[in-house]
Design an enzyme around this catalytic site. Structure first.
Site, PDB file in Angstrom:
ATOM      1  N   ASP A  77       1.022  -1.234   0.013  1.00 40.46           N
ATOM      2  CA  ASP A  77       0.013  -0.108  -0.072  1.00 40.46           C
ATOM      3  C   ASP A  77       1.006   1.149   0.080  1.00 40.46           C
ATOM      4  O   ASP A  77       1.939   1.216   0.575  1.00 40.46           O
ATOM      5  CB  ASP A  77      -0.886  -0.147   1.302  1.00 40.46           C
ATOM      6  CG  ASP A  77      -1.817   0.898   1.187  1.00 40.46           C
ATOM      7  OD1 ASP A  77      -3.352   0.559   1.023  1.00 40.46           O
ATOM      8  OD2 ASP A  77      -1.581   2.021   1.387  1.00 40.46           O
ATOM      9  N   HIS A  79      -9.628  -4.428  -4.144  1.00 42.07           N
ATOM     10  CA  HIS A  79      -8.262  -4.774  -3.434  1.00 42.07           C
ATOM     11  C   HIS A  79      -8.469  -5.244  -2.063  1.00 42.07           C
ATOM     12  O   HIS A  79      -9.251  -4.796  -1.282  1.00 42.07           O
ATOM     13  CB  HIS A  79      -7.308  -3.418  -3.628  1.00 42.07           C
ATOM     14  CG  HIS A  79      -8.183  -2.221  -2.900  1.00 42.07           C
ATOM     15  ND1 HIS A  79      -8.901  -1.592  -3.901  1.00 42.07           N
ATOM     16  CD2 HIS A  79      -7.881  -1.698  -1.836  1.00 42.07           C
ATOM     17  CE1 HIS A  79      -9.291  -0.432  -2.979  1.00 42.07           C
ATOM     18  NE2 HIS A  79      -8.734  -0.575  -1.810  1.00 42.07           N
ATOM     19  N   HIS A 114      -7.285  -5.609   1.367  1.00 47.02           N
ATOM     20  CA  HIS A 114      -5.988  -5.211   2.352  1.00 47.02           C
ATOM     21  C   HIS A 114      -5.508  -6.465   3.247  1.00 47.02           C
ATOM     22  O   HIS A 114      -6.240  -7.068   3.854  1.00 47.02           O
ATOM     23  CB  HIS A 114      -6.803  -4.190   3.517  1.00 47.02           C
ATOM     24  CG  HIS A 114      -7.013  -2.682   2.714  1.00 47.02           C
ATOM     25  ND1 HIS A 114      -6.033  -1.900   2.436  1.00 47.02           N
ATOM     26  CD2 HIS A 114      -8.306  -2.217   2.097  1.00 47.02           C
ATOM     27  CE1 HIS A 114      -6.472  -0.844   1.980  1.00 47.02           C
ATOM     28  NE2 HIS A 114      -7.860  -0.975   1.391  1.00 47.02           N
TER      29      HIS A 114
HETATM   30 ZN   LIG Z   1      -9.433   0.214   0.947  1.00 44.90          ZN
END
Ligand SMILES: [Zn+2]
Length: 215
Positions: A86, A160, A162
């Site tokens: 990220d 996406h 995490h």
């Molecule tokens: Zn997110």
């Protein structure tokens, strides 16, 4: 094109998330968490699309990462998935697992599609193997979070997952609010998987923004 109403809610979601980011910045004195992945260089890599996938039709910023137009710190890759760090890590390990095929959000997952269900399973497995690689102690003790954000509380219009570990390395804001499941804005990947396997929509909300669950 999104309908006007949806655009407005997406805008509200973006403003809320930006506000959360500022709040986090103002209330956190620590620098962003650093883990062993710091040693992996930020690289621009061309990720070969799987058969039948064309990155040029992916309108999101992750489409540009996939096609190598934007740099990312790649953690691992398979035919169907890419994982990278990220941009603003919230935990010592903060990976994003994305499908190479363009899927806009959890709302786009279809419980009637075997491929979609297997894809979420693959994403879950990749999340676990990243934690095993970088923070095996967190995997062993269950100190991790695997979650999806739910529109309009998404920052990028490309599904996406995490991957956050150790979950206890997150600040209060990240651990108890932004990446806390289940909430209207956040859902665990296992919940999504179980719902899809039961033939239900991935999340108990309608796409036009509704705060209360439908089923
Ligand atoms: Zn997110």
């Amino acid at each position: 094109m999104l309908p006007e109403g949806m655009k407005r809610f997406k805008f509200i979601g973006t403003v809320v998330m930006a506000g959360i980011g500022c709040f986090q910045f103002l209330t956190s004195s620590e620098a962003s968490a650093k883990g062993p992945i710091e040693s992996i260089p930020k690289a621009t890599t061309y990720h070969a699309p799987p058969p039948g996938v064309d990155y040029s039709t992916n309108p999101s910023v992750f489409g540009q990462i996939l096609s190598g137009k934007l740099p990312a710190r790649t953690l691992t890759e398979t035919t169907n998935l890419l994982a990278f760090e990220d941009r603003s890590p919230a935990a010592e390990l903060h990976g994003l697992v994305i499908p190479k095929r363009y899927i806009e959000s959890v709302f786009s997952l279809d419980s009637q599609s075997r491929t979609d269900i297997e894809l979420v399973q693959e994403m879950h497995q990749m999340g676990l193997s990243l934690i095993e690689e970088y923070h095996p102690e967190a995997l062993a003790s269950g100190d991790y979070t695997l979650c999806f954000h739910i529109p309009p509380f998404t920052s990028v219009d490309h599904l996406h997952l995490h991957v956050l570990a150790p979950a206890s390395s997150m600040s209060w804001w990240y651990g108890s609010v932004k990446y806390k499941c289940p909430k209207r804005w956040c859902v665990s990947d296992m919940t999504v998987l179980e719902r899809l396997q039961e033939g239900k929509p991935a999340v108990p909300y309608n796409k036009p923004f509704k705060i209360f669950p439908t089923r």
